[in-house]
Design an enzyme around this catalytic site. Structure first.
Site, PDB file in Angstrom:
ATOM      1  N   HIS A 108     -43.009 -13.440 -25.106  1.00 39.05           N
ATOM      2  CA  HIS A 108     -43.832 -12.582 -24.238  1.00 39.05           C
ATOM      3  C   HIS A 108     -45.135 -13.305 -23.906  1.00 39.05           C
ATOM      4  CE1 HIS A 108     -45.179  -9.202 -22.125  1.00 39.05           C
ATOM      5  NE2 HIS A 108     -44.937  -8.233 -23.001  1.00 39.05           N
ATOM      6  N   ALA A 125     -46.778 -12.519 -20.958  1.00 36.79           N
ATOM      7  CA  ALA A 125     -47.178 -11.760 -19.776  1.00 36.79           C
ATOM      8  C   ALA A 125     -48.022 -10.552 -20.162  1.00 36.79           C
ATOM      9  CB  ALA A 125     -45.925 -11.299 -19.011  1.00 36.79           C
ATOM     10  N   TYR A 180     -50.961  -9.781 -23.137  1.00 37.14           N
ATOM     11  CA  TYR A 180     -50.821  -9.952 -24.575  1.00 37.14           C
ATOM     12  C   TYR A 180     -51.241 -11.370 -24.976  1.00 37.14           C
ATOM     13  CZ  TYR A 180     -48.651  -5.401 -24.350  1.00 37.14           C
ATOM     14  OH  TYR A 180     -48.432  -4.067 -24.130  1.00 37.14           O
TER      15      TYR A 180
END
Length: 373
Positions: A176, A178, A181
């Site tokens: 992740h 995107a 975060y």
């Protein structure tokens, strides 16, 4: 093109439509996936989605967990629990990837009465407020700037979680990077104000996320898929853009692809709209231009209407994913292939007051034949 078969590394996909990762809050208190989650995910495979990406899964016991009832891939019990989900999805005929997530500064508060300390590239408070749907409320705290020891520990957590995903039977992982975060924060000049090798221009800002990709790619089996999700926009700042615009995107996609990403999963509120001025490319088009030849590009964002989905593929994306469109239509590929009418998404039905998996989400509509029949 929606229903053309294709491949992703060694995986054969029946069509080009996958399930996007969506934050739910239905794991146990100690981060174990449940039988309810197994049924929830298997339903999308039965409905015709050719691959699935899970909700964000936390990767270490220090700072990565973002909200209560989030699943993890840290302990042996969590690995065993996920294997039940993986088996159910495989039995329904689809591959499944675990999305590995470190929350960074966007922590919803764990426990709510005693907010968890957070880390980020720099000590910068995220914009916006926490989400009640995920158990948070009020402003985010100012995070601690991640030390070199923190960065090493977080990188090791990503690698260990990827190895645990392979042990649980997952077909791959999606890192992740995107939506604001931890890894995505490194790409932002607002959230990343470091003066070491991880801060400054685009080449420096992408260095740490690329190191995570490379470390995971080196640690997992050859056939295991390693992807990364990338966006400009953040959960807390939907207008966020990279300071150098398309020039930054060129560096980010080239470096992440070159580090070993088998796919890049771009996501914006509307995947069909330019991400770089009125006449610039979409984020997916930018990725297509700059990734290596063997890196697949997946488009996500506002593609629930079949015409929009087809448009993303016609513009060059190899695959696409659906989120709210899939929640409302867990059999979206089957319905669309038949030319059936689609159900409009109702936010209150699925994500209010909290984003727990509801009873009505556990079964396909009665008029949809299972793809495994």
């Amino acid at each position: 093109m929606l229903f053309d078969s294709t491949s992703l590394k060694e995986l054969q996909l029946d069509n080009r439509v996958g399930l996007a990762p969506m934050t739910r809050v239905s794991a146990t208190e100690d981060g174990r996936a449940t039988d309810r989650m197994a049924r929830y995910y298997a339903k999308f495979a039965e409905g015709g989605f050719s691959f699935l990406v899970t909700e964000g899964v936390y990767t270490d016991s220090a700072y990565s967990k973002g909200y209560l009832n989030q699943p993890g891939l840290v302990t042996p019990n969590q690995v065993d629990a996920w294997s039940t989900v993986v088996d159910a999805v495989h039995d329904a005929g689809a591959p499944i990837f675990a999305q590995l997530m470190h929350c960074g500064a966007q922590n919803q508060g764990i426990p709510p009465s005693e907010p968890q300390e957070t880390i980020a590239p720099s000590a910068v408070r995220p914009k916006g407020e926490k989400s009640e749907a995920y158990g948070g409320s009020g402003a985010y705290p100012v995070p601690e700037e991640a030390t070199r020891k923190d960065l090493e520990a977080a990188r090791e957590g990503f690698v260990a979680a990827a190895e645990n995903a392979a042990a649980a039977g997952f077909d791959g992982v999606e890192i992740h990077g995107a939506n604001g975060y931890f890894l995505n924060e490194f790409l932002s000049t607002r959230m990343n104000q470091r003066d070491d090798e991880y801060g400054g221009g685009p080449q420096a800002r992408v260095r740490y996320p690329a190191e995570v990709v490379a470390a995971i790619a080196d640690a997992v089996p050859e056939a295991f898929v390693v992807g990364i999700r990338v966006s400009q926009t953040m959960v807390t700042d939907t207008d966020h853009q990279w300071a150098e615009g398309e020039d930054a995107a060129a560096v980010f996609f080239e470096e992440l692809s070159g580090a070993g990403a088998d796919y890049v999963h771009t996501t914006e509120p509307d995947a069909t709209v330019s991400s770089f001025g009125e006449d610039g490319p979409t984020l997916a088009e930018s990725a297509l231009e700059h990734v290596t030849d063997d890196t697949v590009v997946i488009a996500n964002g506002g593609l629930g209407a079949p015409d929009a989905a087809r448009s993303a593929l016609e513009d060059g994306a190899d695959l696409l994913t659906l989120a709210t469109g899939a929640l409302a239509n867990p059999d979206w590929p089957t319905r669309t292939a038949r030319g059936d009418e689609l159900v409009e998404f109702d936010y209150r039905k699925y994500l209010r007051p909290k984003a727990t998996i509801s009873d009505h989400e556990l079964e396909l509509p009665n008029d949809t034949p299972s793809t495994t029949d």
